[in-house]
Design a protein around this motif. Structure first.
Motif, PDB file in Angstrom:
ATOM      1  N   PHE B  33       0.839  -1.195   0.000  1.00  0.00           N
ATOM      2  CA  PHE B  33       0.000   0.000   0.000  1.00  0.00           C
ATOM      3  C   PHE B  33       0.878   1.250   0.000  1.00  0.00           C
ATOM      4  CE2 PHE B  33      -3.875  -2.265   1.245  1.00  0.00           C
ATOM      5  CZ  PHE B  33      -3.348  -3.410   1.822  1.00  0.00           C
ATOM      6  N   TYR B  35       0.528   5.425   0.952  1.00  0.00           N
ATOM      7  CA  TYR B  35      -0.274   6.445   1.607  1.00  0.00           C
ATOM      8  C   TYR B  35       0.438   7.787   1.509  1.00  0.00           C
ATOM      9  CZ  TYR B  35      -2.914   2.759   4.066  1.00  0.00           C
ATOM     10  OH  TYR B  35      -3.710   1.682   4.389  1.00  0.00           O
ATOM     11  N   GLN B  37       0.717  11.302   3.796  1.00  0.00           N
ATOM     12  CA  GLN B  37       0.408  11.841   5.112  1.00  0.00           C
ATOM     13  C   GLN B  37       0.820  13.305   5.175  1.00  0.00           C
ATOM     14  OE1 GLN B  37       2.330  10.028   8.566  1.00  0.00           O
ATOM     15  NE2 GLN B  37       0.574  10.562   9.864  1.00  0.00           N
ATOM     16  N   GLY B  40       0.229  16.713  10.538  1.00  0.00           N
ATOM     17  CA  GLY B  40      -0.863  16.743  11.497  1.00  0.00           C
ATOM     18  C   GLY B  40      -2.070  15.929  11.105  1.00  0.00           C
ATOM     19  N   GLN B  41      -1.947  15.116  10.083  1.00  0.00           N
ATOM     20  CA  GLN B  41      -3.059  14.290   9.609  1.00  0.00           C
ATOM     21  C   GLN B  41      -2.690  12.820   9.625  1.00  0.00           C
ATOM     22  OE1 GLN B  41      -6.123  15.602   8.809  1.00  0.00           O
ATOM     23  NE2 GLN B  41      -5.205  17.495   9.561  1.00  0.00           N
ATOM     24  N   GLY B  42      -3.696  11.961   9.562  1.00  0.00           N
ATOM     25  CA  GLY B  42      -3.446  10.543   9.423  1.00  0.00           C
ATOM     26  C   GLY B  42      -3.110  10.189   7.982  1.00  0.00           C
ATOM     27  N   PRO B  43      -2.580   9.010   7.759  1.00  0.00           N
ATOM     28  CA  PRO B  43      -2.278   8.580   6.390  1.00  0.00           C
ATOM     29  C   PRO B  43      -3.545   8.499   5.544  1.00  0.00           C
ATOM     30  CG  PRO B  43      -1.191   7.161   8.008  1.00  0.00           C
ATOM     31  CD  PRO B  43      -2.149   8.011   8.761  1.00  0.00           C
ATOM     32  N   GLU B  44      -3.437   8.963   4.296  1.00  0.00           N
ATOM     33  CA  GLU B  44      -4.541   8.877   3.341  1.00  0.00           C
ATOM     34  C   GLU B  44      -4.146   7.887   2.243  1.00  0.00           C
ATOM     35  OE1 GLU B  44      -7.257  11.891   4.908  1.00  0.00           O
ATOM     36  OE2 GLU B  44      -7.511  10.545   3.191  1.00  0.00           O
ATOM     37  N   TYR B  48      -3.038   0.406  -3.991  1.00  0.00           N
ATOM     38  CA  TYR B  48      -2.857  -0.914  -3.386  1.00  0.00           C
ATOM     39  C   TYR B  48      -2.489  -1.929  -4.458  1.00  0.00           C
ATOM     40  CZ  TYR B  48      -4.926  -5.487  -2.055  1.00  0.00           C
ATOM     41  OH  TYR B  48      -5.176  -6.816  -1.843  1.00  0.00           O
ATOM     42  N   ASP B  56      -6.245  -1.295  -6.757  1.00  0.00           N
ATOM     43  CA  ASP B  56      -7.022  -0.116  -6.370  1.00  0.00           C
ATOM     44  C   ASP B  56      -6.096   1.093  -6.476  1.00  0.00           C
ATOM     45  OD1 ASP B  56      -9.140   0.698  -3.457  1.00  0.00           O
ATOM     46  OD2 ASP B  56      -8.605   1.866  -5.228  1.00  0.00           O
ATOM     47  N   LEU B  91       4.123   7.236   2.703  1.00  0.00           N
ATOM     48  CA  LEU B  91       4.324   6.014   3.473  1.00  0.00           C
ATOM     49  C   LEU B  91       3.993   4.800   2.631  1.00  0.00           C
ATOM     50  CD1 LEU B  91       2.525   7.160   6.737  1.00  0.00           C
ATOM     51  CD2 LEU B  91       4.957   6.664   6.564  1.00  0.00           C
ATOM     52  N   GLN B 100      -1.368  -4.107   8.547  1.00  0.00           N
ATOM     53  CA  GLN B 100      -0.351  -3.468   7.725  1.00  0.00           C
ATOM     54  C   GLN B 100       0.845  -3.035   8.561  1.00  0.00           C
ATOM     55  OE1 GLN B 100      -2.036  -0.347   5.291  1.00  0.00           O
ATOM     56  NE2 GLN B 100      -3.827  -1.580   4.770  1.00  0.00           N
ATOM     57  N   PHE B 102       4.246  -0.605   8.420  1.00  0.00           N
ATOM     58  CA  PHE B 102       4.672   0.582   7.701  1.00  0.00           C
ATOM     59  C   PHE B 102       6.185   0.751   7.660  1.00  0.00           C
ATOM     60  CE2 PHE B 102       0.930   3.120   6.680  1.00  0.00           C
ATOM     61  CZ  PHE B 102      -0.052   2.438   7.383  1.00  0.00           C
ATOM     62  N   GLY B 103       6.636   1.375   6.591  1.00  0.00           N
ATOM     63  CA  GLY B 103       7.997   1.854   6.499  1.00  0.00           C
ATOM     64  C   GLY B 103       8.135   3.218   7.144  1.00  0.00           C
ATOM     65  N   ARG B 107       9.914  11.867   3.136  1.00  0.00           N
ATOM     66  CA  ARG B 107       9.400  13.235   3.274  1.00  0.00           C
ATOM     67  C   ARG B 107       9.750  14.002   2.018  1.00  0.00           C
ATOM     68  NH1 ARG B 107       7.682  16.315   7.509  1.00  0.00           N
ATOM     69  NH2 ARG B 107       8.179  14.584   8.908  1.00  0.00           N
TER      70      ARG B 107
END
Lengths: 112, 111
Positions: B33, B35, B37, B40-44, B48, B56, B91, B100, B102-103, B107
């Motif tokens: 997957f 993502y 990020q 200040g936010q979660g991963p979007e 996939y 997807d 990510l 899942q 994550f790595g 950035r």
């Protein structure tokens, strides 16, 4: 309204306190619930993985799911400065590791 | 190492440049997957893969974003003609089938 809501904090607590972190969600199809910890400039690290309603305990961490209220919690007992991080909740409708929806995260500081 | 690795860890690009971000998943993990990020936010979710098949890509924000996993292991996320709004942490996560892992992320800063 976002699918998963989480108070962004920051939340500051003294060392040794019990911490309660929470998420609410709107999609009643979510069945699988995760908590990840993310240190600054690192990737999220899986802490807890739970299915459906109920409690799950792992060391100082307890995950609680209340599907009727669409509300999940993570409790941290005897909090340590090393617990200072951002805590992300994530949820999914399936257990195939797909379609994760994350909350925005709560930033926690545990003060020595 | 046993975890997900990503390279480079930091990338600075001038607006309009193309960038390529690499992900090495955990060996044997079928699913991968990507993502995005924001601060200040979660991963979007972006996209996939199951093995080499991209199942997807609904989260890719524009046709400037392209991902591939040609041999079912390493994956590359490419962003063409980068824009300032592409600045974020990218990510990668891999999955053995339930959750899942994550790595550390890449950035990306677009100037």
């Amino acid at each position: 309204q976002k699918e998963v809501e989480q108070d962004p904090g920051p939340l500051s607590v003294p060392e040794g306190a019990i911490v309660s972190l929470n998420c609410t969600y709107s999609n009643s199809a979510f069945q699988y619930f995760m908590w990840y910890r993310q240190y600054s400039r690192k990737g999220p690290e899986l802490l807890m993985y739970t299915y459906s309603s109920g409690n799950k305990e792992d060391g100082r961490f307890t995950a609680q799911v209340d599907k009727s209220s669409k509300y999940i919690s993570l409790f941290i007992r005897d909090s340590q400065p090393s617990d200072s991080a951002t805590y992300l909740c994530a949820m999914s409708t399936n257990n195939y590791g797909q379609n994760f929806v994350f909350g925005p995260g709560t930033r926690l500081s545990v003060l020595p | 190492g046993a975890g997900v690795s990503q390279s480079p860890r930091y990338k600075v690009a001038k607006r309009g440049q193309d960038v390529a971000l690499r992900c090495d998943p955990i060996s044997g993990h079928v699913s991968l997957f990507w993502y995005q990020q924001a601060l200040g936010q979660g991963p979007e979710f972006l996209t996939y893969f199951q093995n080499e098949a991209q199942l997807d890509k609904s989260g890719l924000p524009s046709d400037r974003f392209f991902a591939e996993r040609p041999e079912g292991s390493v994956s590359t996320l490419k962003i063409q003609r980068t824009q300032q709004e592409d600045s974020a942490v990218y990510l990668c996560a891999s999955s053995p089938g339930d959750t899942q892992y994550f790595g550390p992320g890449t950035r990306l800063t677009v100037l």
